[in-house]
Design a protein around this motif. Structure first.
Motif, short mmCIF file in Angstrom:
data_model
loop_
_atom_site.label_atom_id
_atom_site.label_comp_id
_atom_site.label_asym_id
_atom_site.label_seq_id
_atom_site.Cartn_x
_atom_site.Cartn_y
_atom_site.Cartn_z
N LEU A 12 0.78 -1.26 0.01
CA LEU A 12 0.06 0.09 0.10
C LEU A 12 0.94 1.28 0.03
N GLN A 13 0.47 2.29 -0.34
CA GLN A 13 0.98 3.56 -0.48
C GLN A 13 0.02 4.68 -0.26
N ALA A 14 0.41 5.74 0.76
CA ALA A 14 -0.34 6.85 1.19
C ALA A 14 0.25 8.02 0.64
N SER A 15 -0.36 8.87 0.05
CA SER A 15 0.46 10.13 -0.61
C SER A 15 -0.36 11.42 0.12
N ASP A 20 2.16 22.31 0.19
CA ASP A 20 3.27 22.74 1.04
C ASP A 20 4.23 21.58 0.99
N GLN A 21 5.56 21.87 0.26
CA GLN A 21 6.42 20.68 0.00
C GLN A 21 7.41 20.43 1.10
N ASN A 22 7.29 20.88 2.39
CA ASN A 22 7.85 20.84 3.46
C ASN A 22 7.06 20.02 4.49
N LEU A 23 6.50 19.15 4.03
CA LEU A 23 5.58 18.03 4.90
C LEU A 23 5.90 16.68 4.70
N THR A 24 5.93 15.89 5.86
CA THR A 24 6.26 14.31 5.51
C THR A 24 5.26 13.67 6.19
N VAL A 25 4.97 12.31 5.78
CA VAL A 25 3.74 11.76 6.20
C VAL A 25 4.57 10.32 6.72
N PHE A 26 3.38 9.84 8.27
CA PHE A 26 4.31 8.78 8.84
C PHE A 26 2.86 7.77 9.04
N VAL A 27 3.05 6.47 9.15
CA VAL A 27 2.04 5.66 9.21
C VAL A 27 2.25 5.24 10.77
N ASP A 28 1.21 5.69 11.50
CA ASP A 28 1.18 5.23 12.79
C ASP A 28 0.58 4.15 13.26
N THR A 29 -0.89 4.05 13.02
CA THR A 29 -1.52 2.68 13.28
C THR A 29 -2.24 2.39 12.14
N CYS A 30 -2.41 1.15 11.96
CA CYS A 30 -3.34 0.59 11.11
C CYS A 30 -4.04 -0.85 11.95
N VAL A 31 -5.41 -0.67 11.56
CA VAL A 31 -6.10 -1.91 12.11
C VAL A 31 -7.05 -2.25 11.16
N ALA A 32 -7.18 -3.81 11.04
CA ALA A 32 -7.94 -4.36 10.04
C ALA A 32 -9.25 -4.67 10.76
N SER A 33 -10.39 -4.99 10.01
CA SER A 33 -11.69 -5.39 10.63
C SER A 33 -12.46 -5.94 9.19
N ARG A 64 9.53 10.04 -1.86
CA ARG A 64 9.52 11.31 -1.31
C ARG A 64 9.02 11.39 0.24
N GLY A 65 9.24 12.21 0.90
CA GLY A 65 8.75 12.50 2.35
C GLY A 65 7.07 12.47 2.40
N ASP A 66 6.58 12.94 1.33
CA ASP A 66 5.17 13.01 1.21
C ASP A 66 4.41 11.72 0.93
N VAL A 67 4.98 10.61 0.83
CA VAL A 67 4.54 9.35 0.37
C VAL A 67 5.16 8.41 1.44
N ALA A 68 4.31 7.49 1.95
CA ALA A 68 4.63 6.29 2.85
C ALA A 68 4.10 5.14 2.20
N ARG A 69 5.15 4.00 2.42
CA ARG A 69 4.76 2.89 1.65
C ARG A 69 5.13 1.67 2.89
N PHE A 70 4.15 0.76 2.61
CA PHE A 70 4.10 -0.35 3.63
C PHE A 70 3.30 -1.50 2.82
N GLY A 71 3.46 -2.76 3.76
CA GLY A 71 2.70 -4.00 3.20
C GLY A 71 2.77 -4.96 4.29
N PHE A 72 1.97 -5.80 3.94
CA PHE A 72 1.77 -6.84 5.00
C PHE A 72 1.15 -8.19 4.18
N ASN A 73 1.25 -9.61 4.75
CA ASN A 73 0.65 -10.63 4.12
C ASN A 73 -0.89 -10.25 4.29
N ALA A 74 -1.77 -10.89 3.32
CA ALA A 74 -3.24 -10.85 3.18
C ALA A 74 -3.67 -12.06 4.25
#
Length: 116
Positions: A12-15, A20-33, A64-74
């Protein structure tokens, strides 16, 4: 919907879309249901406070800092539910502000002994 097989790697990717080019994004918490409107009754934490709760959860380098990429097994919820919904909380911080929560990574909160 996005269809995947069991144990398939899901990426997955969150953009952040901002002028404002001086921002960054961080994945803090992810919950599945299995319920798109209830992430408390039957829920599975993938990550909490930046710490992986699931062994297959991983962060990946982003361009880039304004993009967060993460993954997991389905996975599924005991094969009783046809869908899994994901809710993630992301933090937005100033780029290169190393005192901000975005640059702290995994934050474990330990309970202190009452004697100390």
């Amino acid at each position: 919907p996005y269809y995947v097989d069991m144990n398939q790697n899901l990426f997955l990717q969150a953009s952040l879309h901002s002028s404002d080019q001086n921002l960054t994004v961080f994945v803090d918490t992810c919950v599945a249901s299995p319920n798109s409107s209830d992430f408390r009754t039957l829920a599975y934490e993938l990550t909490k406070s930046g710490c992986a709760s699931d062994p297959s959860y991983a962060l990946f380098p982003s361009p880039r800092g304004d993009v967060a990429r993460f993954g997991f097994n389905a996975f599924s919820f005991a094969n009783r539910f046809p869908s899994v919904f994901l809710r993630c909380e992301l933090l937005v911080c100033r780029y290169h502000d190393y005192s901000s929560r975005c640059y702290q990574g995994c934050v474990s909160r330990f309970k202190r002994n009452a004697d100390s």
